[in-house]
Design a protein around this motif. Sequence first.
Motif, PDB file in Angstrom:
ATOM      1  N   VAL A 190      36.235  11.241   1.151  1.00  0.00           N
ATOM      2  CA  VAL A 190      35.639  12.463   1.250  1.00  0.00           C
ATOM      3  C   VAL A 190      35.350  13.250  -0.003  1.00  0.00           C
ATOM      4  CG1 VAL A 190      35.711  14.989   2.127  1.00  0.00           C
ATOM      5  CG2 VAL A 190      36.384  12.906   3.680  1.00  0.00           C
ATOM      6  N   ASP A 191      34.538  13.579  -0.466  1.00  0.00           N
ATOM      7  CA  ASP A 191      34.424  14.250  -1.885  1.00  0.00           C
ATOM      8  C   ASP A 191      34.019  15.820  -1.938  1.00  0.00           C
ATOM      9  OD1 ASP A 191      34.289  11.849  -3.187  1.00  0.00           O
ATOM     10  OD2 ASP A 191      32.319  11.425  -2.478  1.00  0.00           O
ATOM     11  N   LEU A 192      33.749  16.310  -0.613  1.00  0.00           N
ATOM     12  CA  LEU A 192      33.328  17.742  -0.405  1.00  0.00           C
ATOM     13  C   LEU A 192      33.464  18.218   0.710  1.00  0.00           C
ATOM     14  CD1 LEU A 192      31.332  20.097  -1.908  1.00  0.00           C
ATOM     15  CD2 LEU A 192      29.659  19.353  -0.768  1.00  0.00           C
ATOM     16  N   LEU A 193      34.037  19.256   1.061  1.00  0.00           N
ATOM     17  CA  LEU A 193      34.351  20.195   2.178  1.00  0.00           C
ATOM     18  C   LEU A 193      33.558  21.266   2.460  1.00  0.00           C
ATOM     19  CD1 LEU A 193      37.994  19.845   2.534  1.00  0.00           C
ATOM     20  CD2 LEU A 193      36.532  18.363   3.870  1.00  0.00           C
ATOM     21  N   VAL A 194      32.753  21.547   3.463  1.00  0.00           N
ATOM     22  CA  VAL A 194      32.017  22.577   3.764  1.00  0.00           C
ATOM     23  C   VAL A 194      32.656  23.662   5.032  1.00  0.00           C
ATOM     24  CG1 VAL A 194      29.724  23.586   4.552  1.00  0.00           C
ATOM     25  CG2 VAL A 194      29.655  21.481   2.944  1.00  0.00           C
ATOM     26  N   PHE A 195      32.726  24.773   4.733  1.00  0.00           N
ATOM     27  CA  PHE A 195      33.682  25.657   5.768  1.00  0.00           C
ATOM     28  C   PHE A 195      32.620  26.567   6.218  1.00  0.00           C
ATOM     29  CE2 PHE A 195      36.668  24.188   2.674  1.00  0.00           C
ATOM     30  CZ  PHE A 195      37.782  23.572   3.136  1.00  0.00           C
ATOM     31  N   GLU A 196      32.642  26.458   7.680  1.00  0.00           N
ATOM     32  CA  GLU A 196      31.639  27.431   8.464  1.00  0.00           C
ATOM     33  C   GLU A 196      32.907  28.243   9.300  1.00  0.00           C
ATOM     34  OE1 GLU A 196      28.534  28.698  11.589  1.00  0.00           O
ATOM     35  OE2 GLU A 196      30.126  27.639  12.012  1.00  0.00           O
ATOM     36  N   ASN A 197      32.331  28.757  10.489  1.00  0.00           N
ATOM     37  CA  ASN A 197      33.576  29.354  11.212  1.00  0.00           C
ATOM     38  C   ASN A 197      33.440  28.886  12.810  1.00  0.00           C
ATOM     39  OD1 ASN A 197      31.092  30.609  12.244  1.00  0.00           O
ATOM     40  ND2 ASN A 197      31.860  32.894  11.973  1.00  0.00           N
ATOM     41  N   ALA A 198      33.133  27.662  13.015  1.00  0.00           N
ATOM     42  CA  ALA A 198      33.121  27.058  14.409  1.00  0.00           C
ATOM     43  C   ALA A 198      34.611  27.172  14.912  1.00  0.00           C
ATOM     44  CB  ALA A 198      32.823  25.508  14.252  1.00  0.00           C
ATOM     45  N   PHE A 199      34.527  27.306  16.227  1.00  0.00           N
ATOM     46  CA  PHE A 199      35.747  27.475  16.880  1.00  0.00           C
ATOM     47  C   PHE A 199      35.848  26.805  18.547  1.00  0.00           C
ATOM     48  CE2 PHE A 199      33.204  31.049  18.124  1.00  0.00           C
ATOM     49  CZ  PHE A 199      33.712  31.229  19.512  1.00  0.00           C
ATOM     50  N   GLN A 200      36.636  26.495  18.868  1.00  0.00           N
ATOM     51  CA  GLN A 200      36.945  25.986  20.122  1.00  0.00           C
ATOM     52  C   GLN A 200      37.034  27.048  21.292  1.00  0.00           C
ATOM     53  OE1 GLN A 200      39.944  23.167  20.864  1.00  0.00           O
ATOM     54  NE2 GLN A 200      39.639  23.026  23.128  1.00  0.00           N
ATOM     55  N   LYS A 201      35.969  27.069  22.322  1.00  0.00           N
ATOM     56  CA  LYS A 201      35.951  28.253  23.152  1.00  0.00           C
ATOM     57  C   LYS A 201      36.836  27.707  24.538  1.00  0.00           C
ATOM     58  CE  LYS A 201      31.629  27.087  23.931  1.00  0.00           C
ATOM     59  NZ  LYS A 201      30.172  27.325  24.416  1.00  0.00           N
ATOM     60  N   VAL A 202      36.973  28.686  25.249  1.00  0.00           N
ATOM     61  CA  VAL A 202      37.704  28.410  26.440  1.00  0.00           C
ATOM     62  C   VAL A 202      37.032  27.316  27.475  1.00  0.00           C
ATOM     63  CG1 VAL A 202      38.610  29.560  28.515  1.00  0.00           C
ATOM     64  CG2 VAL A 202      38.707  30.765  26.437  1.00  0.00           C
ATOM     65  N   SER A 208      34.729  23.633  -0.977  1.00  0.00           N
ATOM     66  CA  SER A 208      35.690  23.091  -1.721  1.00  0.00           C
ATOM     67  C   SER A 208      35.424  21.805  -2.058  1.00  0.00           C
ATOM     68  CB  SER A 208      37.141  23.184  -1.334  1.00  0.00           C
ATOM     69  OG  SER A 208      37.213  22.295  -0.285  1.00  0.00           O
ATOM     70  N   VAL A 209      35.922  21.339  -3.783  1.00  0.00           N
ATOM     71  CA  VAL A 209      35.799  19.904  -4.188  1.00  0.00           C
ATOM     72  C   VAL A 209      37.109  19.231  -3.823  1.00  0.00           C
ATOM     73  CG1 VAL A 209      35.743  18.569  -6.210  1.00  0.00           C
ATOM     74  CG2 VAL A 209      34.064  20.555  -6.164  1.00  0.00           C
ATOM     75  N   VAL A 210      36.649  17.971  -3.169  1.00  0.00           N
ATOM     76  CA  VAL A 210      37.943  17.163  -2.928  1.00  0.00           C
ATOM     77  C   VAL A 210      38.355  16.178  -4.157  1.00  0.00           C
ATOM     78  CG1 VAL A 210      38.981  15.375  -1.306  1.00  0.00           C
ATOM     79  CG2 VAL A 210      37.697  17.292  -0.472  1.00  0.00           C
ATOM     80  N   ASN A 211      37.123  15.537  -4.567  1.00  0.00           N
ATOM     81  CA  ASN A 211      37.096  14.516  -5.596  1.00  0.00           C
ATOM     82  C   ASN A 211      36.523  15.230  -6.736  1.00  0.00           C
ATOM     83  OD1 ASN A 211      38.842  12.213  -4.555  1.00  0.00           O
ATOM     84  ND2 ASN A 211      36.928  11.716  -3.466  1.00  0.00           N
ATOM     85  N   GLY A 212      37.029  15.686  -7.910  1.00  0.00           N
ATOM     86  CA  GLY A 212      36.370  16.339  -8.911  1.00  0.00           C
ATOM     87  C   GLY A 212      36.549  16.015 -10.398  1.00  0.00           C
ATOM     88  N   GLN A 213      35.834  16.618 -10.996  1.00  0.00           N
ATOM     89  CA  GLN A 213      35.861  16.266 -12.631  1.00  0.00           C
ATOM     90  C   GLN A 213      35.464  17.337 -13.371  1.00  0.00           C
ATOM     91  OE1 GLN A 213      32.997  13.573 -14.311  1.00  0.00           O
ATOM     92  NE2 GLN A 213      34.752  12.263 -15.023  1.00  0.00           N
ATOM     93  N   LEU A 214      36.084  17.655 -14.412  1.00  0.00           N
ATOM     94  CA  LEU A 214      35.923  19.114 -15.120  1.00  0.00           C
ATOM     95  C   LEU A 214      34.631  18.676 -15.729  1.00  0.00           C
ATOM     96  CD1 LEU A 214      39.253  19.539 -17.021  1.00  0.00           C
ATOM     97  CD2 LEU A 214      38.365  20.873 -14.976  1.00  0.00           C
ATOM     98  N   ALA A 215      33.907  20.011 -15.898  1.00  0.00           N
ATOM     99  CA  ALA A 215      32.511  19.766 -16.691  1.00  0.00           C
ATOM    100  C   ALA A 215      32.503  19.360 -18.039  1.00  0.00           C
ATOM    101  CB  ALA A 215      32.002  21.360 -16.953  1.00  0.00           C
TER     102      ALA A 215
END
Length: 256
Positions: free
Chosen positions: A132-144, A244-251
């Motif tokens: 994995v190189d990149l993570l995208v965060f939303e607001n999914a959740f588990q319902k009852v 967020s970057v998981v595998n990254g390199q400075l500019a």
Amino acid sequence: MRPLLALGALLTLGACSGDPEPAPMPTGDIVDAGTLVDAGVSDAGTDVDAGTEADAGTDAGSRPVDPFADRVTAYQFGDSAGFGQDRLPDVVLGPPVGTGQFSGSLDVLSLGKGGSVTLEFTDLFAVDGPGVDLLVFENAFQKVGGDIFAETARVSVSDDGVTWFDFPCDATDKDGGYPGCAGTHPVFTTPGNGVSPTDPTVAGGDAFDLADVGLSRARFVRLTDTGFNSYGGTSGGFDLDALSVVNGQLADGGIP
């Protein structure tokens, strides 16, 4: 936030009246972005529409390197958007603010039906490394009852902001977990809870590998609401929290 309170608020945020519809790389070593995290830093620049106004964001060289998106370069909201716009650009910059398996964050930007937002990394770029190189965060959740409340987006990546590579996303395959789409997994990392926002095994969110689209480096990420979500009020569609970057390199291609 207490789980029940967060759940109620998120149902309002997602406009949920039921389930969603079926919905040249620089030389230098790849570094583990987990060693660079400064969860208290975000770019307080003014959001802009790319190509029409100058970006007033803080220059990346004036603050510590972190693995999160640094500025918003473009956006186009669809019907039922509005939530989070008063907090642009900060609301989608900096670290994710997850609230766990059974509730979702309100620290998000709702895109509305077919809406999109483009973000740029200016100090630490995502590069194709192991897994994995990149993570995208939303607001999914588990319902009852066990189902995941998911609102999906297509993810596109680019190194130059001109040529884009789209991750395949099946927003109609609910039973299959909407393969390839963002917005399908709860978020477990939040500032101060000790859960790394760059470790795909614990952070939550949705994982993307640049190798899947044949791209060696990504400076830009675009999220586009699929149109197969819940819409209503001012909080419809995909709700972006952070990247967020998981595998990254400075500019500059170096190692901090």
